[in-house]
Design a protein around this motif. Structure first.
Motif, PDB file in Angstrom:
ATOM      1  N   HIS A  68       0.740  -1.319  -0.040  1.00 42.89           N
ATOM      2  CA  HIS A  68      -0.078  -0.045   0.064  1.00 42.89           C
ATOM      3  C   HIS A  68       0.828   1.179   0.210  1.00 42.89           C
ATOM      4  CE1 HIS A  68       1.452  -0.073   4.229  1.00 42.89           C
ATOM      5  NE2 HIS A  68       1.150  -0.735   4.309  1.00 42.89           N
ATOM      6  N   GLN A  69       2.106   0.973  -0.020  1.00 37.89           N
ATOM      7  CA  GLN A  69       2.896   2.660   0.124  1.00 37.89           C
ATOM      8  C   GLN A  69       3.104   3.287  -0.828  1.00 37.89           C
ATOM      9  OE1 GLN A  69       4.011  -1.134   0.011  1.00 37.89           O
ATOM     10  NE2 GLN A  69       4.708  -1.440   1.879  1.00 37.89           N
ATOM     11  N   ASN A  70       2.705   3.421  -2.157  1.00 38.18           N
ATOM     12  CA  ASN A  70       2.799   4.043  -2.533  1.00 38.18           C
ATOM     13  C   ASN A  70       1.643   4.366  -3.113  1.00 38.18           C
ATOM     14  OD1 ASN A  70       5.562   4.123  -3.188  1.00 38.18           O
ATOM     15  ND2 ASN A  70       6.417   2.768  -4.916  1.00 38.18           N
ATOM     16  N   ILE A  71       0.451   4.105  -2.747  1.00 43.77           N
ATOM     17  CA  ILE A  71      -1.029   4.424  -3.137  1.00 43.77           C
ATOM     18  C   ILE A  71      -1.237   6.196  -3.149  1.00 43.77           C
ATOM     19  CG2 ILE A  71      -2.808   3.701  -3.230  1.00 43.77           C
ATOM     20  CD1 ILE A  71      -2.269   0.533  -2.691  1.00 43.77           C
ATOM     21  N   SER A  72      -0.680   6.550  -2.251  1.00 46.38           N
ATOM     22  CA  SER A  72      -1.786   7.919  -2.888  1.00 46.38           C
ATOM     23  C   SER A  72      -0.489   9.209  -3.688  1.00 46.38           C
ATOM     24  CB  SER A  72      -1.673   8.577  -1.045  1.00 46.38           C
ATOM     25  OG  SER A  72      -0.195   8.121  -0.568  1.00 46.38           O
ATOM     26  N   HIS A  73       0.102   8.528  -3.434  1.00 43.66           N
ATOM     27  CA  HIS A  73       1.430   8.415  -4.846  1.00 43.66           C
ATOM     28  C   HIS A  73       0.590   8.363  -5.913  1.00 43.66           C
ATOM     29  CE1 HIS A  73       4.167  11.032  -6.467  1.00 43.66           C
ATOM     30  NE2 HIS A  73       4.997  10.201  -7.283  1.00 43.66           N
ATOM     31  N   LEU A  74       0.612   7.676  -6.165  1.00 36.97           N
ATOM     32  CA  LEU A  74      -0.210   6.545  -7.772  1.00 36.97           C
ATOM     33  C   LEU A  74      -1.620   7.654  -8.207  1.00 36.97           C
ATOM     34  CD1 LEU A  74      -0.300   4.878  -9.569  1.00 36.97           C
ATOM     35  CD2 LEU A  74      -0.633   3.676  -8.426  1.00 36.97           C
ATOM     36  N   ILE A  75      -2.476   7.563  -6.861  1.00 37.51           N
ATOM     37  CA  ILE A  75      -3.197   8.094  -6.817  1.00 37.51           C
ATOM     38  C   ILE A  75      -3.819   9.641  -7.837  1.00 37.51           C
ATOM     39  CG2 ILE A  75      -6.045   8.464  -5.945  1.00 37.51           C
ATOM     40  CD1 ILE A  75      -6.315   6.151  -4.650  1.00 37.51           C
ATOM     41  N   LYS A  76      -2.342  10.175  -6.732  1.00 33.91           N
ATOM     42  CA  LYS A  76      -2.240  12.064  -7.115  1.00 33.91           C
ATOM     43  C   LYS A  76      -1.740  11.782  -8.766  1.00 33.91           C
ATOM     44  CE  LYS A  76      -1.070  13.883  -2.934  1.00 33.91           C
ATOM     45  NZ  LYS A  76      -0.914  12.891  -1.822  1.00 33.91           N
ATOM     46  N   SER A  77      -1.060  10.709  -9.250  1.00 32.00           N
ATOM     47  CA  SER A  77      -0.572  10.803 -10.416  1.00 32.00           C
ATOM     48  C   SER A  77      -1.124  10.313 -11.704  1.00 32.00           C
ATOM     49  CB  SER A  77       1.182  10.173 -10.309  1.00 32.00           C
ATOM     50  OG  SER A  77       1.615  10.089  -9.550  1.00 32.00           O
ATOM     51  N   ILE A 138       6.558   6.182 -10.362  1.00 25.18           N
ATOM     52  CA  ILE A 138       5.532   5.836 -10.094  1.00 25.18           C
ATOM     53  C   ILE A 138       4.933   7.200 -10.956  1.00 25.18           C
ATOM     54  CG2 ILE A 138       2.487   6.351  -8.916  1.00 25.18           C
ATOM     55  CD1 ILE A 138       4.933   3.994  -8.476  1.00 25.18           C
ATOM     56  N   ASN A 139       4.827   7.886 -11.237  1.00 25.00           N
ATOM     57  CA  ASN A 139       4.762   8.939 -11.996  1.00 25.00           C
ATOM     58  C   ASN A 139       4.688   9.346 -13.252  1.00 25.00           C
ATOM     59  OD1 ASN A 139       5.618  11.651 -13.768  1.00 25.00           O
ATOM     60  ND2 ASN A 139       4.721  12.674 -11.838  1.00 25.00           N
ATOM     61  N   TYR A 180       5.868  14.776 -16.242  1.00 25.94           N
ATOM     62  CA  TYR A 180       7.174  14.872 -15.954  1.00 25.94           C
ATOM     63  C   TYR A 180       7.874  16.498 -15.593  1.00 25.94           C
ATOM     64  CZ  TYR A 180      10.994  12.847 -13.681  1.00 25.94           C
ATOM     65  OH  TYR A 180      12.337  12.576 -12.905  1.00 25.94           O
ATOM     66  N   LYS A 181       7.212  17.160 -16.860  1.00 27.93           N
ATOM     67  CA  LYS A 181       8.167  18.708 -16.675  1.00 27.93           C
ATOM     68  C   LYS A 181       7.064  19.285 -16.179  1.00 27.93           C
ATOM     69  CE  LYS A 181       6.621  20.986 -20.046  1.00 27.93           C
ATOM     70  NZ  LYS A 181       5.414  22.374 -19.251  1.00 27.93           N
ATOM     71  N   ASN A 182       6.141  19.305 -15.917  1.00 27.56           N
ATOM     72  CA  ASN A 182       4.853  19.649 -15.145  1.00 27.56           C
ATOM     73  C   ASN A 182       5.313  18.958 -13.766  1.00 27.56           C
ATOM     74  OD1 ASN A 182       3.826  21.100 -17.743  1.00 27.56           O
ATOM     75  ND2 ASN A 182       2.456  19.510 -17.144  1.00 27.56           N
TER      76      ASN A 182
END
Ligand SMILES: [Zn+2]
Length: 288
Positions: A68-77, A138-139, A180-182
């Protein structure tokens, strides 16, 4: 969660359930698809599901409860990618986007996109993002894979032929680069371009130096690595706004089930936005 995933997929594609059956300790399902663009996949596992949304699009992450570690970052991406692609290329075509983790026994890819569903290899899924390599995988994954929902193999459906990999992978690489630039700025974007340039240079003796315009669709070094570098050159030449206007027009003229696009159609849209003096350079980017 097998039945659950299928039940959710049904909402997007208007599957008709012909019946289910429990026999010999197994569930059996029979589905009939009516409106799937051209391919679908099914995964089966004891998934935990984390949900979020972007506007009216439901975001669902099917994952191993331990990862579950990267999920909130994944959702934001995912939310940022949906925002960028909707603003620039048009509405996301389904009700739901699902990311599903799959076993690393499945070899040969980090992630792959099907209409409304994206599979991520577990190795990528729970990478340690603070490991010091300075890369936000992830991004990159969310940007690349989710943008396939606009390009091939979802809304744009190129026929398998010379150049068709550009309409699938090179356009996804371009979208990934802009996202990625943004997120990280021009300097980090340039670092990414150099990584891909190096990968291309180090493999071109094997892959050949084909032009994007007519590249073999299986020549990964050209359509991914050279593709990203060349799209960066295009970005420097005509800018993001003109490229995106051309891509939006390409999609409007060739969105499934309209006729398939070719790299010739892509160049024609780029010609319309780039003006006579710049078009020679645009052609050179794709034909050299
Ligand atoms: Zn791809």
């Amino acid at each position: 969660m097998f039945w659950f995933l299928l039940r959710l997929i049904k909402r997007d594609f208007r599957w008709g359930i012909d019946g289910s059956l429990f026999k010999n300790d197994r569930n059996y399902f029979h589905y009939r698809a009516e409106n799937i663009p051209f391919r679908f996949a099914v995964s089966s596992a004891k998934y935990a599901i984390q949900k979020s949304n972007y506007g009216d699009v439901s975001i669902e992450i099917f994952h191993d409860p331990k990862h579950h570690q990267n999920i909130s970052h994944l959702i934001k991406s995912i939310q940022k990618t949906l925002a960028y692609c909707e603003n620039n290329f048009g509405k996301y075509p389904y009700q739901t986007i699902r990311f599903a983790e799959i076993s690393s026994f499945t070899r040969g890819f980090a992630a792959t996109a099907y209409p409304a569903t994206i599979y991520i290899n577990e190795k990528q899924f729970h990478l340690n993002l603070t490991g010091g390599e300075g890369q936000d995988v992830i991004n990159e994954l969310a940007g690349h894979e989710l943008s396939h929902q606009w390009w091939g193999n979802a809304q744009l459906k190129p026929v398998y032929r010379q150049g068709s990999g550009v309409l699938t992978e090179t356009l996804a690489q371009y979208t990934q680069l802009m996202l990625y630039k943004n997120e990280y700025g021009e300097a980090k974007m340039l670092e990414m371009v150099e990584v891909y340039r190096e990968m291309y240079e180090s493999s071109k003796a094997f892959s050949g130096e084909e032009a994007l315009y007519s590249a073999d669709p299986d020549n990964a070094n050209v359509i991914y690595n050279k593709g990203l570098v060349k799209m960066y050159e295009l970005y420097l030449l005509i800018g993001e706004a003109k490229i995106n206007a051309a891509l939006r027009a390409l999609l409007e003229g060739h969105r499934f089930p309209l006729g398939p696009a070719t790299t010739r159609d892509l160049l024609e849209e780029l010609r319309k936005v780039s003006g006579v003096e710049q078009y020679g350079e645009v052609e050179r980017i794709f034909k050299l």
